[in-house]
Design an enzyme around this catalytic site. Structure first.
Site, PDB file in Angstrom:
ATOM      1  N   SER A   1      -2.635 -12.563   4.054  1.00 26.05           N
ATOM      2  CA  SER A   1      -3.027 -11.968   3.072  1.00 26.05           C
ATOM      3  C   SER A   1      -1.695 -12.999   2.337  1.00 26.05           C
ATOM      4  CB  SER A   1      -3.735 -10.725   2.197  1.00 26.05           C
ATOM      5  OG  SER A   1      -2.201  -9.884   2.840  1.00 26.05           O
TER       6      SER A   1
ATOM      7  N   LYS B   1       0.975  -1.434   0.037  1.00 23.47           N
ATOM      8  CA  LYS B   1      -0.267  -0.249   0.115  1.00 23.47           C
ATOM      9  C   LYS B   1       1.114   1.237  -0.236  1.00 23.47           C
ATOM     10  CE  LYS B   1      -3.871  -0.405  -0.161  1.00 23.47           C
ATOM     11  NZ  LYS B   1      -4.758  -0.382  -1.199  1.00 23.47           N
TER      12      LYS B   1
HETATM   13  N1  PMP Z   1      -3.054  -7.832   1.480  1.00 19.57           N
HETATM   14  C1  PMP Z   1      -2.909  -6.947   2.745  1.00 19.57           C
HETATM   15  C2  PMP Z   1      -2.016  -7.399   3.784  1.00 19.57           C
HETATM   16  C3  PMP Z   1      -3.757  -5.421   2.390  1.00 19.57           C
HETATM   17  O1  PMP Z   1      -3.179  -4.652   3.327  1.00 19.57           O
HETATM   18  C4  PMP Z   1      -4.125  -5.316   1.495  1.00 19.57           C
HETATM   19  C5  PMP Z   1      -4.249  -3.589   0.609  1.00 19.57           C
HETATM   20  N2  PMP Z   1      -6.353  -3.401   1.441  1.00 19.57           N
HETATM   21  C6  PMP Z   1      -4.480  -6.236   0.339  1.00 19.57           C
HETATM   22  C7  PMP Z   1      -3.809  -7.225   0.636  1.00 19.57           C
HETATM   23  C8  PMP Z   1      -4.959  -6.072  -1.379  1.00 19.57           C
HETATM   24  O2  PMP Z   1      -4.419  -5.217  -1.853  1.00 19.57           O
HETATM   25  P1  PMP Z   1      -5.481  -4.045  -2.745  1.00 19.57           P
HETATM   26  O3  PMP Z   1      -5.956  -3.226  -2.442  1.00 19.57           O
HETATM   27  O4  PMP Z   1      -4.790  -3.787  -3.776  1.00 19.57           O
HETATM   28  O5  PMP Z   1      -6.111  -4.977  -3.495  1.00 19.57           O
END
Ligand code: PMP
Length: 502
Positions: free
Chosen positions: A294, A53
């Site tokens: 994630s 991010k």
């Molecule tokens: N994994 C984590 C730990 C995140 O903080 C985010 C961002 N919200 C994402 C995945 C997903 O990325 P994006 O917002 O670009 O879809």
């Protein structure tokens, strides 16, 4: 396995921390997954804020600066599950903007603390109101105070940045043709929209797999996202609480929806919370790649896809953030603070420095000389003790000294501290002379020593005991020092846990 060389490119000094965002490494997986494919991960923890991010944070602010929407010194506000807030906090710190973040209380405590450490203000919102609640709060604050809302869930700068940077890095790393399979989850969908459109244009053979929590098949459900007249999403009926912080909020973000509409997704891959945790633990313990939940989930999805992928497929999984912001979460549940049976066994396998065997007795010391001190130093100690109602003689960074300080600070007891080992006290050995004089006056060689109303209380434990038996209350009352007695009921609680097991 290949032999490792530490590559060293000659790099110019960076103009600021912002120049270190992006260009994260793509790394081969060597010990996990089936042999018939080549697995790779893109490790976004290499960004300065530890997550993908940072890219959005920089993009959002620079786009708004360029358009004139963001004025110098204007406050920025954003709703975030943490990583966007950490990225924004570091970009705001480097560029000099104030930042307010709204975040549901359910996201890990590390995230709050990191943002505050980076100078941001964090406004918590009730967990029960989920992602839509923190979003509404950020909008309200922006509207009422005229702040700039970064709008990560629909801001095109989010997807644009990923097209310009993340996608380019991916395409180029695979010789201009991209990987055979690219796996990602989605939160805002910025990564998904921005990367997928470049892959579709330049690498039409690349299959795009989107991972979702197995209990939240929001995109797979095909149920359209409902929005109000202003485009604000309602909570999606397929949403359930899940483990993958940063993934699948309780609505389908505009950018994610755009990607789906554009036909960016070839296949959905459901992932269970347990598979995500196991994958994150395996990446750490078997590959040395330390990432968050994630990331574990995306890698777990890649492992499942790998099973049936054609031989020789190059599969790339996104790893969005570092594991360091999950120490207080279930990811670290099995990691103890105390020694495990196995560790105890290693400890017991040699004789030294063990807990189950007393340390060898020290050689008998020569008879200690009677304590003595210089009269000037003794007079100084007397003067200090007479001058202030509460005095403590302390060492700057000693745990016992700190515990007494914390206790007094918590209870609102004003005190005068004499830091015997401070740098300024080393001139002409003043600290040493005062310590000797204190030893004579207190009749004890240990530090800290505490005095109230000119009378000697004793050391840290004497002071703690004094709060327990009421004598400190009497002494403080006699010296005319009011304090908050509710903060002194567990004085030993101010000691670190290794000194005072709780
Ligand atoms: N994994 C984590 C730990 C995140 O903080 C985010 C961002 N919200 C994402 C995945 C997903 O990325 P994006 O917002 O670009 O879809």
């Amino acid at each position: 396995m290949h032999s490792t060389t530490i590559s060293r490119e000659i790099a110019q000094p960076k103009a600021s921390i912002l120049d270190t965002i992006g260009d994260t490494p793509i790394i081969r997986i060597n010990r996990l997954g089936p042999d018939h494919v080549d697995l790779f991960v893109k490790v976004e923890a290499f960004n300065p804020g530890g997550s993908i991010k940072d890219r959005f944070a920089l993009a959002a602010i620079e786009a708004a600066e360029a358009s004139g929407e963001l004025k110098p010194g204007q406050t920025i506000v954003e709703a975030t599950s943490g990583n966007t807030g950490i990225g924004l906090a570091l970009v705001c710190a480097a560029k000099g903007y104030p930042l307010v973040v709204t975040m549901a209380e359910s996201f890990s405590v590390e995230r709050r603390k990191l943002m505050r450490f980076l100078g941001a203000k964090v406004v918590l919102t009730p967990a029960a109101q989920k992602g839509t609640g923190m979003l509404a709060k950020a909008e309200e604050l922006a509207r009422e105070h005229g702040w700039f809302l970064a709008r990560q869930f629909e801001n095109e700068a989010n997807a644009d940045m990923h097209s310009r940077t993340t996608a380019r890095e991916i395409v180029d790393a695979f010789g201009g043709t991209g990987p055979d399979i690219w796996v990602s989850g989605f939160g805002t969908g910025g990564t998904l929209k921005g990367v997928s459109r470049v892959l579709r244009a330049e690498c039409p053979h690349t299959r795009i797999i989107v991972a979702e929590p197995d209990n939240v098949p929001m995109l797979q459900s095909g149920i359209a996202q409902v929005r109000d007249a202003e485009g604000r999403p309602a909570s999606h009926p397929s949403f359930r609480p899940h483990l993958m912080q940063g993934w699948s909020p309780d609505f389908i973000a505009k950018l994610a929806e755009d990607a789906v509409m554009a036909g960016a997704v070839d296949q959905y891959q459901p992932v269970s919370g347990n598979a995500a945790l196991q994958a994150a633990r395996d990446l750490a313990a078997k590959e040395g790649i330390f990432c968050g939940i994630s990331s574990g989930a995306t890698f777990a999805a890649a492992l499942q896809v790998a099973e049936t992928a054609p031989a020789g497929s190059k599969i790339l999984a996104m790893l969005p953030d570092t594991g360091e912001r999950y120490m207080t979460t279930v990811l670290f549940d099995e990691v103890g603070e105390d020694m495990s049976e196995e560790e105890l066994e290693i400890s017991r396998s040699t004789p030294g420095a063990r807990f189950d065997v007393a340390a060898p007795a020290p050689a008998p010391a020569a008879a200690a000389p009677a304590p003595s001190c210089k009269p000037e130093a003794a007079a100084m100690v007397d003067d200090i003790v007479a001058e202030h109602p509460v005095v403590m003689f302390v060492l700057e960074w000693c745990e016992f000294s700190w515990s007494v300080r914390k206790l007094f600070a918590a209870a609102g007891i004003p005190y005068h501290a004499v830091e015997l080992d401070a740098a300024v006290m080393q001139k002409d050995n003043l600290g040493g002379e005062l310590r000797a004089a204190l030893g004579v006056k207190a009749g004890a060689p240990t530090i800290p020593q505490i005095f109230v109303g000119g009378e000697h209380v004793g050391g840290a434990t004497d002071t703690f005991d004094g709060f327990k038996d009421g004598s400190m209350t009497e002494r403080l009352a006699a010296a005319g020092v009011p304090f908050d007695a509710s903060k002194t009921t567990d004085p030993y609680g101010y000691l670190p846990s290794w000194m005072y097991p709780r």
